[in-house]
Scaffold this motif. Structure first.
Motif, PDB file in Angstrom:
ATOM      1  N   UNK A   1     -12.780  56.167  92.145  1.00  0.00           N
ATOM      2  CA  UNK A   1     -13.904  56.929  92.685  1.00  0.00           C
ATOM      3  C   UNK A   1     -14.671  56.070  93.677  1.00  0.00           C
ATOM      4  N   UNK A   2     -15.474  56.734  94.494  1.00  0.00           N
ATOM      5  CA  UNK A   2     -16.330  56.052  95.468  1.00  0.00           C
ATOM      6  C   UNK A   2     -17.784  56.256  95.071  1.00  0.00           C
ATOM      7  N   UNK A   3     -18.601  55.225  95.276  1.00  0.00           N
ATOM      8  CA  UNK A   3     -20.040  55.338  95.037  1.00  0.00           C
ATOM      9  C   UNK A   3     -20.796  54.788  96.243  1.00  0.00           C
ATOM     10  N   UNK A   4     -21.953  55.371  96.477  1.00  0.00           N
ATOM     11  CA  UNK A   4     -22.835  54.910  97.556  1.00  0.00           C
ATOM     12  C   UNK A   4     -24.122  54.422  96.910  1.00  0.00           C
ATOM     13  N   UNK A   5     -24.426  53.148  97.107  1.00  0.00           N
ATOM     14  CA  UNK A   5     -25.656  52.578  96.557  1.00  0.00           C
ATOM     15  C   UNK A   5     -26.766  52.811  97.572  1.00  0.00           C
ATOM     16  N   UNK A   6     -27.700  53.674  97.195  1.00  0.00           N
ATOM     17  CA  UNK A   6     -28.854  53.981  98.044  1.00  0.00           C
ATOM     18  C   UNK A   6     -30.067  53.218  97.511  1.00  0.00           C
ATOM     19  N   UNK A   7     -31.169  53.292  98.236  1.00  0.00           N
ATOM     20  CA  UNK A   7     -32.398  52.634  97.782  1.00  0.00           C
ATOM     21  C   UNK A   7     -32.851  53.222  96.444  1.00  0.00           C
ATOM     22  N   UNK A   8     -32.714  54.527  96.263  1.00  0.00           N
ATOM     23  CA  UNK A   8     -33.106  55.168  95.006  1.00  0.00           C
ATOM     24  C   UNK A   8     -32.257  54.702  93.840  1.00  0.00           C
ATOM     25  N   UNK A   9     -30.967  54.577  94.062  1.00  0.00           N
ATOM     26  CA  UNK A   9     -30.046  54.107  93.018  1.00  0.00           C
ATOM     27  C   UNK A   9     -30.366  52.657  92.657  1.00  0.00           C
ATOM     28  N   UNK A  10     -30.569  51.828  93.662  1.00  0.00           N
ATOM     29  CA  UNK A  10     -30.883  50.420  93.421  1.00  0.00           C
ATOM     30  C   UNK A  10     -32.239  50.278  92.736  1.00  0.00           C
TER      31      UNK A  10
END
Length: 159
Positions: A5-14
């Motif tokens: 799978x692919x994930x995108x680390x955004x400011x909200x996730x971090x």
């Protein structure tokens, strides 16, 4: 068993990760406790300095963590594009462009969940963050994969 799978680390996730990591650490709990005590002391003494100090202690940390998350996402090239994860019985492979890193299941320290992510710690301070929104219908399979390859005492994932 294998999954990708692919994930995108955004400011909200971090930010979600930083909040969890900070407030479950000893120093985060102590800062919150001291801030709460200072506010309670204000109510018994009515000295405004206690209220100010307590509010600063309690409100400063989330604000500082939010700014840190924003800066880190803006300044870290790895967060600009999605990360590709491949989970196998041997371990975890994370790749992006031509870069690739492998991690064995034995080196994983713990796995936890927050409201928005599943976090797999690979050391006391480093982790792979899997936003639940990016996992979609693979969320349960990921939890099963982690639970299969890590001792139960290291897995604290809630649905």
């Amino acid at each position: 068993m294998e999954m990708e799978f692919d994930v995108k680390v955004t400011a909200g996730v971090l930010y979600d990760y930083l909040l969890y990591h900070t407030y479950t650490s000893f120093s985060g709990m102590i800062a919150t406790l001291i801030g709460t005590i200072l506010i309670m002391v204000f109510f018994s003494t009515m000295y405004i300095i206690y209220l100010i100090a307590g509010v600063v202690l309690i409100a400063y940390l989330p604000g500082a963590l939010f700014l840190r998350a924003m800066r880190q996402v803006q300044n870290t090239p790895a967060f600009k594009k999605p990360l590709h994860y491949k989970m196998t019985d041997e371990g975890i492979t994370v790749s992006q462009d031509e870069n690739e890193e492998n991690q064995s299941w034995d080196s994983c320290v713990k796995a936890v969940s927050t409201g928005t992510s599943i976090i797999l710690y690979t050391s006391r301070t480093a982790a792979s963050i899997f936003p639940k929104k990016d996992l979609g219908d693979q969320k349960e399979a990921l939890i099963q994969m982690i639970s299969t390859h890590m001792p139960p005492k290291k897995v604290k994932i809630r649905f």
